[in-house]
Motif scaffolding. Structure first.
Motif, short mmCIF file in Angstrom:
data_model
loop_
_atom_site.label_atom_id
_atom_site.label_comp_id
_atom_site.label_asym_id
_atom_site.label_seq_id
_atom_site.Cartn_x
_atom_site.Cartn_y
_atom_site.Cartn_z
N ARG A 83 60.05 -32.20 -19.93
CA ARG A 83 61.47 -31.93 -20.10
C ARG A 83 62.03 -32.59 -21.38
O ARG A 83 63.24 -32.59 -21.59
CB ARG A 83 62.24 -32.39 -18.87
CG ARG A 83 61.92 -31.61 -17.60
CD ARG A 83 62.28 -30.14 -17.70
NE ARG A 83 63.71 -29.95 -17.90
CZ ARG A 83 64.64 -30.01 -16.95
NH1 ARG A 83 64.28 -30.24 -15.69
NH2 ARG A 83 65.91 -29.83 -17.23
N ALA A 84 61.16 -33.12 -22.21
CA ALA A 84 61.61 -33.61 -23.52
C ALA A 84 62.07 -32.47 -24.40
O ALA A 84 62.78 -32.69 -25.40
CB ALA A 84 60.47 -34.39 -24.19
N ARG A 284 72.88 -38.38 -14.83
CA ARG A 284 73.02 -38.50 -16.28
C ARG A 284 71.63 -38.47 -16.91
O ARG A 284 70.64 -38.82 -16.26
CB ARG A 284 73.73 -39.81 -16.63
CG ARG A 284 75.11 -39.94 -16.01
CD ARG A 284 75.56 -41.39 -16.02
NE ARG A 284 76.86 -41.56 -15.37
CZ ARG A 284 77.31 -42.72 -14.90
NH1 ARG A 284 76.54 -43.81 -14.98
NH2 ARG A 284 78.50 -42.79 -14.33
N PRO A 285 71.52 -38.06 -18.18
CA PRO A 285 70.21 -38.02 -18.83
C PRO A 285 69.48 -39.35 -18.73
O PRO A 285 70.04 -40.42 -18.97
CB PRO A 285 70.56 -37.69 -20.29
CG PRO A 285 71.84 -36.91 -20.19
CD PRO A 285 72.60 -37.55 -19.07
N GLY A 286 68.22 -39.25 -18.32
CA GLY A 286 67.37 -40.42 -18.20
C GLY A 286 67.36 -41.07 -16.83
O GLY A 286 66.51 -41.93 -16.57
N GLU A 287 68.27 -40.68 -15.94
CA GLU A 287 68.34 -41.32 -14.63
C GLU A 287 67.33 -40.77 -13.62
O GLU A 287 67.00 -41.45 -12.66
CB GLU A 287 69.75 -41.18 -14.05
CG GLU A 287 70.80 -42.00 -14.78
CD GLU A 287 72.16 -41.93 -14.11
OE1 GLU A 287 72.96 -42.86 -14.28
OE2 GLU A 287 72.43 -40.93 -13.41
N HIS A 288 66.88 -39.56 -13.83
CA HIS A 288 65.96 -38.96 -12.88
C HIS A 288 65.16 -37.88 -13.59
O HIS A 288 65.69 -37.19 -14.47
CB HIS A 288 66.72 -38.34 -11.70
CG HIS A 288 65.82 -37.88 -10.59
ND1 HIS A 288 65.00 -38.74 -9.89
CD2 HIS A 288 65.59 -36.65 -10.06
CE1 HIS A 288 64.32 -38.06 -8.98
NE2 HIS A 288 64.65 -36.79 -9.06
N GLY A 289 63.91 -37.72 -13.22
CA GLY A 289 63.12 -36.69 -13.89
C GLY A 289 61.73 -36.57 -13.31
O GLY A 289 61.40 -37.20 -12.30
N THR A 291 57.61 -35.34 -14.98
CA THR A 291 56.84 -34.76 -16.07
C THR A 291 56.61 -33.26 -15.86
O THR A 291 56.74 -32.46 -16.78
CB THR A 291 55.48 -35.47 -16.21
OG1 THR A 291 55.71 -36.85 -16.49
CG2 THR A 291 54.64 -34.84 -17.33
#
Length: 408
Positions: A83-84, A284-289, A291
């Motif tokens: 998701r980058a 918010r961006p970076g809080e959950h994800g 690969t």
């Protein structure tokens, strides 16, 4: 290195698995190598009717042509970006799933347990950032007999000793009430409660159907108290219960849904949390994800699944064939209870006949694959592509097994 001869046949492959595997499963003594539609074939060429369908992961049967074609097309283009970066398949998948489920936003993940963990994180963040719950105090109400996965947080609120024992310390913040008891649920809500997480029908527990009106009452209670309703539709959703979402049968719209299993079309793991944009939008961006969450291959298959379900044909098949299978099962001697919704049943065995495991082993010996749960219950969830004639094969074989075991 010393050359070895690879084992052949069922016994050899089972032995090889035992030698190098971890015994976190106790599979039936069958080694499968091929599948098509509602049927699978083992390494020795024996065919079996699949009456489990991967616990609903194979709602569309094995190797459904439209799903295999979608995967092959995408394999020739792009499989993973992380998701980058953006990829060209994810927006279409999110749109297709939102339209299918009547929701506003979709958070893609991989496994069902990941979807549940994601929903828990979102509900807590929403509680703090929107509802104003005290920091670190958020609580979620769950139901007894639940099954939402096997991660450490999820087993923290399980009451199944097999899933829970020896895996603590456990994650706090959960309150468990009896499944189907709306009054107990209402009494458990506090100012710190941010969500109620329930299965509309409990699958692992043995296809436990709640009392009529229960889910609608839970929806009314949560709406009145300003608490989120999260419906775990990982097993019950995407056609299995005779509707796109099982909660639709109760006239209920949840704030969040967890989806998985059938969303990957029996090809690869795909899951998602779908629901209100204002709730999912707290992230918010970076809080959950993840690969692999939302990868192009998963998105392409997920869109193809949504296209199959958009016609309503699979939902209708589940209602029609489920009604027929229910009639056949309720006519069988040796069953003390038959519970079901759509093409999804849990049947309890007369203890004098045998255990669920013994019945499933005998069914497999005669060419039908099913799985036991909680000792005396057998779960049946054939693919939604099964035919009426194949339902007869299932019911007739089950009847013969019950008859022969009852004779000792």
């Amino acid at each position: 290195m010393t050359a070895t001869t690879a084992p052949s046949g069922t016994a050899g492959l089972i032995g090889l698995s035992d030698a190098h595997g971890v015994a976190n499963y106790a599979p039936l003594p069958v080694v499968l190598s091929h599948g098509e539609g509602a049927w699978v074939t083992d390494v020795e060429g024996r065919r079996y009717l699949d009456a489990l369908a991967g616990y609903s992961a194979l709602n569309f049967g094995h190797r459904h042509p439209a799903l295999v074609a979608a995967a092959r097309r995408q394999l020739d283009r792009l499989t993973l970006t992380a998701r980058a970066f953006h990829n060209d398949r994810l927006p279409a998948f999110q749109r297709d799933l939102a339209e299918l489920t009547g929701t506003e936003a979709v958070l893609p993940m991989n496994t069902g347990a990941e979807a549940v963990e994601s929903a828990i994180k979102v509900a807590r963040a929403w509680g703090y950032r929107v509802r104003g719950v005290r920091p670190g105090a958020a609580r979620i109400v769950v139901a007894g007999g639940n099954f939402h996965g096997r991660t450490t947080t999820v087993v923290s609120f399980s009451d199944d000793p097999v899933a829970r024992d020896d895996f603590g310390p456990f994650t706090p913040g959960f309150d468990r009430v009896p499944f189907g008891d709306a009054a107990a649920l209402a009494a458990a809500l506090t100012d710190d409660t941010v969500a109620v997480l329930v299965e509309p029908v409990q699958g692992e527990a043995g296809v436990i159907v709640p009392p009529p009106g229960w889910l609608a009452e839970v929806r009314r209670i949560t709406a009145d108290r300003g608490v989120l309703l999260i419906c775990d539709e990982i097993q019950s959703g995407l056609g299995r219960a005779g509707a796109t979402l099982c909660s639709e049968l109760s006239g209920v719209r949840a704030d969040l849904y967890t989806l998985g299993k059938a969303l990957g079309g029996g090809i690869l793991p795909v899951s998602a949390v779908a629901g209100r944009r204002d709730v999912l939008g707290v992230l918010r961006p970076g809080e959950h994800g993840s690969t692999f969450g939302g990868n192009p291959l998963a998105a392409a298959v997920g869109s193809a699944v949504c296209e199959l379900l958009a016609t309503g044909a699979f939902q209708a098949a589940a209602r029609d064939l489920g009604g027929y299978l229910g009639e056949r099962l309720r006519a069988l001697p040796g069953l003390t209870a038959v519970r079901g919704v759509g093409l999804w049943f849990g049947v309890d065995l007369d203890p004098g006949i045998g255990t669920g495991r013994e019945v499933c082993v005998e069914l497999a010996r005669r060419g039908v694959l099913a799985k036991e749960t909680h000792g005396a219950t057998v779960r049946l969830s054939p693919p939604l592509v099964v035919t009426r004639e194949e339902i007869d094969v299932l019911a007739d074989t089950f009847a013969a097994v019950l008859r022969d075991l009852s004779r000792g």
